[in-house]
Design a protein around this motif. Sequence first.
Motif, mmCIF file in Angstrom:
data_model
loop_
_atom_site.group_PDB
_atom_site.id
_atom_site.type_symbol
_atom_site.label_atom_id
_atom_site.label_comp_id
_atom_site.label_asym_id
_atom_site.label_seq_id
_atom_site.Cartn_x
_atom_site.Cartn_y
_atom_site.Cartn_z
ATOM 1 N N ALA A 14 -14.927 -77.052 13.910
ATOM 2 C CA ALA A 14 -15.087 -75.796 14.631
ATOM 3 C C ALA A 14 -15.144 -74.617 13.665
ATOM 4 N N MET A 15 -14.313 -74.643 12.639
ATOM 5 C CA MET A 15 -14.329 -73.563 11.647
ATOM 6 C C MET A 15 -15.645 -73.555 10.872
ATOM 7 N N SER A 16 -16.192 -74.727 10.604
ATOM 8 C CA SER A 16 -17.486 -74.803 9.922
ATOM 9 C C SER A 16 -18.592 -74.209 10.791
ATOM 10 N N ALA A 17 -18.522 -74.457 12.098
ATOM 11 C CA ALA A 17 -19.515 -73.883 13.009
ATOM 12 C C ALA A 17 -19.427 -72.360 13.013
ATOM 13 N N LEU A 18 -18.194 -71.834 13.038
ATOM 14 C CA LEU A 18 -18.016 -70.387 12.973
ATOM 15 C C LEU A 18 -18.577 -69.832 11.671
ATOM 16 N N TYR A 19 -18.295 -70.523 10.560
ATOM 17 C CA TYR A 19 -18.786 -70.040 9.275
ATOM 18 C C TYR A 19 -20.320 -70.067 9.230
ATOM 19 N N ALA A 20 -20.925 -71.149 9.704
ATOM 20 C CA ALA A 20 -22.381 -71.271 9.618
ATOM 21 C C ALA A 20 -23.071 -70.162 10.398
ATOM 22 N N THR A 30 -21.185 -74.794 4.833
ATOM 23 C CA THR A 30 -19.901 -74.229 4.415
ATOM 24 C C THR A 30 -19.538 -74.664 3.001
ATOM 25 N N GLY A 31 -19.696 -75.941 2.710
ATOM 26 C CA GLY A 31 -19.353 -76.453 1.385
ATOM 27 C C GLY A 31 -20.206 -75.854 0.284
ATOM 28 N N GLN A 32 -21.471 -75.587 0.592
ATOM 29 C CA GLN A 32 -22.394 -75.050 -0.411
ATOM 30 C C GLN A 32 -22.260 -73.545 -0.595
ATOM 31 N N GLN A 33 -21.951 -72.828 0.483
ATOM 32 C CA GLN A 33 -22.027 -71.372 0.457
ATOM 33 C C GLN A 33 -20.672 -70.678 0.372
ATOM 34 N N ALA A 34 -19.598 -71.364 0.684
ATOM 35 C CA ALA A 34 -18.288 -70.694 0.764
ATOM 36 C C ALA A 34 -17.205 -71.591 0.207
ATOM 37 N N ARG A 35 -17.116 -71.667 -1.093
ATOM 38 C CA ARG A 35 -16.178 -72.604 -1.703
ATOM 39 C C ARG A 35 -14.722 -72.255 -1.402
ATOM 40 N N ASN A 36 -14.379 -70.972 -1.415
ATOM 41 C CA ASN A 36 -13.000 -70.595 -1.113
ATOM 42 C C ASN A 36 -12.641 -70.958 0.324
ATOM 43 N N PHE A 37 -13.546 -70.658 1.243
ATOM 44 C CA PHE A 37 -13.336 -70.973 2.654
ATOM 45 C C PHE A 37 -13.247 -72.478 2.851
ATOM 46 N N ALA A 80 -24.100 -84.554 14.265
ATOM 47 C CA ALA A 80 -25.105 -84.165 13.270
ATOM 48 C C ALA A 80 -25.105 -82.651 13.076
ATOM 49 N N ALA A 81 -24.932 -81.921 14.173
ATOM 50 C CA ALA A 81 -24.889 -80.462 14.081
ATOM 51 C C ALA A 81 -23.672 -80.006 13.283
ATOM 52 N N TYR A 82 -22.520 -80.617 13.555
ATOM 53 C CA TYR A 82 -21.318 -80.280 12.781
ATOM 54 C C TYR A 82 -21.510 -80.636 11.307
ATOM 55 N N SER A 83 -22.125 -81.765 11.031
ATOM 56 C CA SER A 83 -22.353 -82.177 9.649
ATOM 57 C C SER A 83 -23.195 -81.137 8.913
ATOM 58 N N TYR A 84 -24.206 -80.623 9.588
ATOM 59 C CA TYR A 84 -25.036 -79.565 8.993
ATOM 60 C C TYR A 84 -24.181 -78.335 8.668
#
Length: 316
Positions: free
Chosen positions: A47-53, A26-33, A17-21
């Motif tokens: 893991a990359m999504s966690a770093l980005y968040a 990431t999908g909403q705030q960083a489209r290029n990433f 659930a935490a990864y899903s968040y």
Amino acid sequence: MIRTVESQPAASAPVLAAYSYCETVTGQQARNFAYGIRLLPTPKRRAMSALYAFSRRVDDIGDGPLPQDVKVARLEEARTLLTRIREGAVEEDDTDPVAVALSHAATHFPIPLGGLDELIDGVQMDLRGETYETWDDLKVYCRCVAGAIGRLSLGVFGTEPGARGVERASEYADTLGLALQLTNILRDVREDAENGRTYLPADDLVKFGCSDGFAGPTPPQGSDFDGLVHFEVRRARALFAEGYRLLPMLDRRSGACVAAMAGIYRRLLDRIERDPEAVLRGRVSLPGREKAYVAVRGLSGLDTRHVSRRTVGGRA
């Protein structure tokens, strides 16, 4: 050599659930990433999504409307959270999903979490309103807010066994981060000026008659704005060329991810070079179909093979 393990034990429901968040953020705030990391296998993508968040949280503190003293306090709270993550003190049922996801990712990948401390350092530089006299000065800032992200990402990607020159992988990841950040600075020059920030080196601004800044949709009167942009574009291209040496050191899907993200920014750089004043009129971006092409090109390994040929041939 940095290695990662593709197969991991199944994550618990709270961790998923935490990864899903984090992936939603990431999908909403960083489209290029997000476009790049969708090419990764699930554990690395999460893991990359966690770093980005976490990085997004830090950036939002710096860019948000909170009073200065509150921003400083929030950044210290972020540092404290990093300490808890290093010490393994974040439980899976913690109420902070970013903390849960990043803690899980740091357990399964050799992520150099000190890079996130550097990111906080960079945001603090923004809060102090620092300006940069020379490119060497600006590089310090870029290494904090972008080079560090490159090194953090390398902890997730890992390197291929026996890859040539792998001892310089971290250096190349850092340099690629600088290239992306300089492209960001060029793209956002008008927006940053409206927010009272100037990132381009002061000696470059003087050289091209642009010391008056970029508050309007047209260049400063009597300036060589096109010359300034082309000068910075050449600098960014040299950084991309050096940073791309990382690609042959990565596995196919990690290399595709890096090639896609970097390729999107290189194409932004192309657009800026063709029409420098476009950055004063609004944000330069790529259409979705062009991003898709870059992603396919990265997945094909074309960029990696090109870099490998140049490296074997001895050309920079």
